[in-house]
Scaffold this active site. Structure first.
Site, PDB file in Angstrom:
ATOM      1  N   THR A  36       0.910  -1.441   0.109  1.00 31.92           N
ATOM      2  CA  THR A  36       0.209   0.117  -0.027  1.00 31.92           C
ATOM      3  C   THR A  36       0.868   1.393   0.020  1.00 31.92           C
ATOM      4  O   THR A  36       0.381   2.259  -0.177  1.00 31.92           O
ATOM      5  CB  THR A  36      -1.054   0.024   1.375  1.00 31.92           C
ATOM      6  N   SER A 119      -7.482   2.771  17.177  1.00 31.54           N
ATOM      7  CA  SER A 119      -8.545   3.130  18.019  1.00 31.54           C
ATOM      8  C   SER A 119      -9.692   2.066  17.812  1.00 31.54           C
ATOM      9  O   SER A 119     -10.699   1.961  18.778  1.00 31.54           O
ATOM     10  CB  SER A 119      -9.396   4.478  17.772  1.00 31.54           C
ATOM     11  N   TYR A 142      -9.657  -6.111  11.005  1.00 30.36           N
ATOM     12  CA  TYR A 142      -8.436  -5.207  11.144  1.00 30.36           C
ATOM     13  C   TYR A 142      -8.111  -4.879  12.787  1.00 30.36           C
ATOM     14  O   TYR A 142      -7.002  -4.925  13.125  1.00 30.36           O
ATOM     15  CB  TYR A 142      -8.894  -3.900  10.319  1.00 30.36           C
ATOM     16  N   ARG A 210     -16.294  10.979  14.472  1.00 27.91           N
ATOM     17  CA  ARG A 210     -14.604  10.405  14.801  1.00 27.91           C
ATOM     18  C   ARG A 210     -13.860  11.426  15.317  1.00 27.91           C
ATOM     19  O   ARG A 210     -14.125  12.682  15.151  1.00 27.91           O
ATOM     20  CB  ARG A 210     -13.985  10.053  13.468  1.00 27.91           C
TER      21      ARG A 210
HETATM   22  C1  UD1 Z   1     -10.899   2.905  11.448  1.00 29.02           C
HETATM   23  C2  UD1 Z   1     -10.507   3.103  12.749  1.00 29.02           C
HETATM   24  C3  UD1 Z   1      -8.944   3.816  12.550  1.00 29.02           C
HETATM   25  C4  UD1 Z   1      -7.921   3.145  11.598  1.00 29.02           C
HETATM   26  C5  UD1 Z   1      -8.624   3.065  10.356  1.00 29.02           C
HETATM   27  C6  UD1 Z   1      -7.857   2.356   9.448  1.00 29.02           C
HETATM   28  C7  UD1 Z   1     -12.089   3.387  13.991  1.00 29.02           C
HETATM   29  C8  UD1 Z   1     -13.075   4.238  15.121  1.00 29.02           C
HETATM   30  N1  UD1 Z   1     -11.110   3.971  13.396  1.00 29.02           N
HETATM   31  O1  UD1 Z   1     -11.255   3.944  10.955  1.00 29.02           O
HETATM   32  O2  UD1 Z   1      -8.310   4.134  13.844  1.00 29.02           O
HETATM   33  O3  UD1 Z   1      -6.908   3.781  11.521  1.00 29.02           O
HETATM   34  O4  UD1 Z   1      -9.577   2.153  10.560  1.00 29.02           O
HETATM   35  O5  UD1 Z   1      -8.438   2.375   8.141  1.00 29.02           O
HETATM   36  O6  UD1 Z   1     -12.502   2.293  14.140  1.00 29.02           O
HETATM   37  N2  UD1 Z   1     -17.018   6.644   4.989  1.00 29.02           N
HETATM   38  C9  UD1 Z   1     -17.756   7.179   4.165  1.00 29.02           C
HETATM   39  N3  UD1 Z   1     -17.486   7.530   2.948  1.00 29.02           N
HETATM   40  C10 UD1 Z   1     -16.387   6.930   2.246  1.00 29.02           C
HETATM   41  C11 UD1 Z   1     -15.209   6.402   3.191  1.00 29.02           C
HETATM   42  C12 UD1 Z   1     -15.698   6.034   4.529  1.00 29.02           C
HETATM   43  O7  UD1 Z   1     -18.796   7.789   4.791  1.00 29.02           O
HETATM   44  O8  UD1 Z   1     -16.075   7.307   1.142  1.00 29.02           O
HETATM   45  C13 UD1 Z   1     -17.278   6.460   6.653  1.00 29.02           C
HETATM   46  C14 UD1 Z   1     -17.059   5.235   7.042  1.00 29.02           C
HETATM   47  O9  UD1 Z   1     -18.042   4.409   6.794  1.00 29.02           O
HETATM   48  C15 UD1 Z   1     -16.814   5.540   8.571  1.00 29.02           C
HETATM   49  C16 UD1 Z   1     -16.255   6.903   8.454  1.00 29.02           C
HETATM   50  O10 UD1 Z   1     -16.374   7.375   7.138  1.00 29.02           O
HETATM   51  O11 UD1 Z   1     -18.125   5.608   9.255  1.00 29.02           O
HETATM   52  C17 UD1 Z   1     -14.579   6.638   8.690  1.00 29.02           C
HETATM   53  O12 UD1 Z   1     -14.247   5.616   7.676  1.00 29.02           O
HETATM   54  P1  UD1 Z   1     -12.792   5.389   7.514  1.00 29.02           P
HETATM   55  O13 UD1 Z   1     -12.036   6.547   6.969  1.00 29.02           O
HETATM   56  O14 UD1 Z   1     -12.547   4.268   6.493  1.00 29.02           O
HETATM   57  O15 UD1 Z   1     -12.093   5.086   9.054  1.00 29.02           O
HETATM   58  P2  UD1 Z   1     -12.629   4.263  10.165  1.00 29.02           P
HETATM   59  O16 UD1 Z   1     -13.201   2.981   9.686  1.00 29.02           O
HETATM   60  O17 UD1 Z   1     -13.397   5.350  11.085  1.00 29.02           O
END
Ligand code: UD1
Length: 312
Positions: A36, A119, A142, A210
Site C-alpha cells: 500500500t 482506536s 482489522y 470520529r
Molecule cells: C478505522 C479506525 C482507525 C484506523 C482506520 C484504518 C475506528 C474508530 N477507527 O477507521 O483508527 O486507523 O480504521 O483504516 O475504528 N466513509 C464514508 N464514505 C467514504 C469512506 C468512509 O462515509 O467514502 C465513512 C465510513 O463508513 C466510516 C467513516 O467514514 O463511518 C470513517 O471511515 P474510515 O476513514 O475508513 O475510517 P474508520 O473505519 O473509522
C-alpha cells in the site's frame, strides 16, 4: 548516533515520521513492501537508508533491524473494509509481520519499539470518550489484528525486556494519505473528490462521529514516545488523538467551504464493521508523554485540502 527504523516508510504515517526525523538530522532507515506504500511518498526522503522488503519475511526484518536503536512500527494494511474482504492478508501483514519484526528487533538488540495501535480496538462500545482502562472490543478483523500486535508489544516488554510503547491512533489524516483506493481514509477520499467537483458518498446517515487526528499530532506523539523514560512508558498503551469529535455531516460542510464544492453528498447504506462514534480520552498520553495536540482539526483540514489542491 541513534539509528531509527521506520516500517511502512512509504506509507502516509511512516513517511511523515521519517521526514520529521530527517529534519532533526537523525539517522533513519526505512522499509516498505509497496503493497500500500507509494514510491512518490519517498520523494524528499532521499537521505533515508531505504530497504524494499516485506516484514512477513524474517530475513527482511533482520536486515532492517541491524544496528537500530529505536523502531517506529507503522507498516500495516490499514483498512477495516479491506480486512473484512480479506482477513487472512490483514492477519499476515499486521500480526505475523509484527511478530517477525519483534523477533528481529530482540535479536538485533533494538532498545525500543513504538507501535501504531488503532482506536478500532475499542469497538462499538457506547462509552465516550474511550479511555485506556476500557476492555477492548474489536469488531472487525482489522481491529483484531492491530490489537494482537498491541498484546505482542506488551508481552515482549514483560518477557524479554524490550522497551515497547503502543500509541492508539484515532483516524489520522493529512498530506500524503492515499486518496485513490476505496479502502482509503474518508477525509482523503472526500478532499480528492470534492476538489475535483465529484460527489462524495456518506455511508450511513452521516451522524457517525470520529476523533479525526491531524498527522502532525501523531508524529509529535511518536517522537515523545521514543524519548520518554522507559520506567514511565515501556509496556504501556495510550491514545494518540485530539480529544474532540465531529460528525461526517459536519465535516462535509467544512470541506464544502474549504474546497468550493457546490453539491450534496450521496448517502449509501452503512459499511460492515463500522463503528458509530469515536472519541479519545487523551489524558494518559498527557501524563506519560507530556503530549497535547499541536494542530487542531480545522487547521489540519485546511492544510490537507491545500496539499491535495496542489496535486498531491
Ligand atoms: C478505522 C479506525 C482507525 C484506523 C482506520 C484504518 C475506528 C474508530 N477507527 O477507521 O483508527 O486507523 O480504521 O483504516 O475504528 N466513509 C464514508 N464514505 C467514504 C469512506 C468512509 O462515509 O467514502 C465513512 C465510513 O463508513 C466510516 C467513516 O467514514 O463511518 C470513517 O471511515 P474510515 O476513514 O475508513 O475510517 P474508520 O473505519 O473509522
Amino acid at each position: 548516533m541513534t539509528t531509527y527504523l521506520v516500517t511502512g516508510a512509504a506509507g502516509f504515517i511512516g513517511r511523515s515520521i521519517a521526514a520529521a526525523l530527517l529534519a532533526r538530522g537523525e539517522n533513519v532507515r526505512g522499509i516498505d513492501s509497496f503493497i500500500t506504500g507509494k514510491r512518490t511518498n519517498l520523494v524528499g526522503l532521499e537521505a533515508m537508508d531505504f530497504i524494499e522488503g516485506d516484514l512477513t519475511d524474517p530475513a527482511a526484518c533482520a536486515r532492517a533491524c541491524e544496528g537500530v536503536e529505536i523502531v517506529f512500527h507503522e507498516a500495516a494494511l490499514a483498512s477495516v473494509p479491506r480486512s473484512v474482504a480479506d482477513p487472512v492478508s490483514t492477519n499476515q501483514n499486521c500480526v505475523t509481520a509484527t511478530l517477525n519484526l519483534l523477533m528481529a528487533a530482540r535479536a538485533a538488540g533494538v532498545r525500543r519499539v513504538v507501535y501504531a495501535g488503532s482506536s478500532s480496538a475499542y469497538g462499538d462500545t457506547p462509552t465516550l470518550p474511550k479511555h485506556e482502562g476500557m476492555l477492548p472490543n474489536p469488531i472487525s478483523p482489522y481491529a483484531v489484528a492491530k490489537l494482537a500486535g498491541e498484546h505482542y508489544m506488551r508481552a515482549f516488554a514483560r518477557v524479554y525486556g524490550l522497551e515497547t510503547v503502543v500509541l492508539r491512533y484515532f483516524n489520522v489524516f493529512g498530506p500524503h494519505q492515499d486518496p485513490t483506493s476505496h479502502y482509503s481514509g474518508v477525509l482523503a477520499i472526500f478532499c480528492r473528490r470534492m476538489l475535483a467537483g465529484e460527489q462524495p458518498t456518506i455511508y450511513g446517515d452521516g451522524e457517525q462521529s470520529r476523533d479525526f487526528t491531524y498527522i502532525d499530532n501523531v508524529v509529535h506523539a511518536n517522537l515523545l514516545a521514543a524519548a520518554a523514560p522507559a520506567e514511565k512508558v515501556s509496556g504501556q498503551m495510550m491514545n494518540a488523538a485530539t480529544g474532540s469529535r465531529i460528525t461526517l455531516n459536519d465535516t462535509f460542510r467544512i470541506l464544502r467551504d474549504l474546497t468550493g464544492y457546490k453539491g450534496e453528498p450521496m448517502y449509501a447504506p452503512p459499511r460492515a464493521g463500522d463503528i458509530r462514534d469515536s472519541l479519545a480520552d487523551i489524558r494518559l498520553a498527557g501524563e506519560l508523554l507530556g503530549y497535547s495536540p499541536i494542530v487542531d482539526f480545522r487547521e489540519g483540514l485546511r492544510r490537507t485540502v491545500e496539499w491535495y489542491r496542489q496535486g498531491e
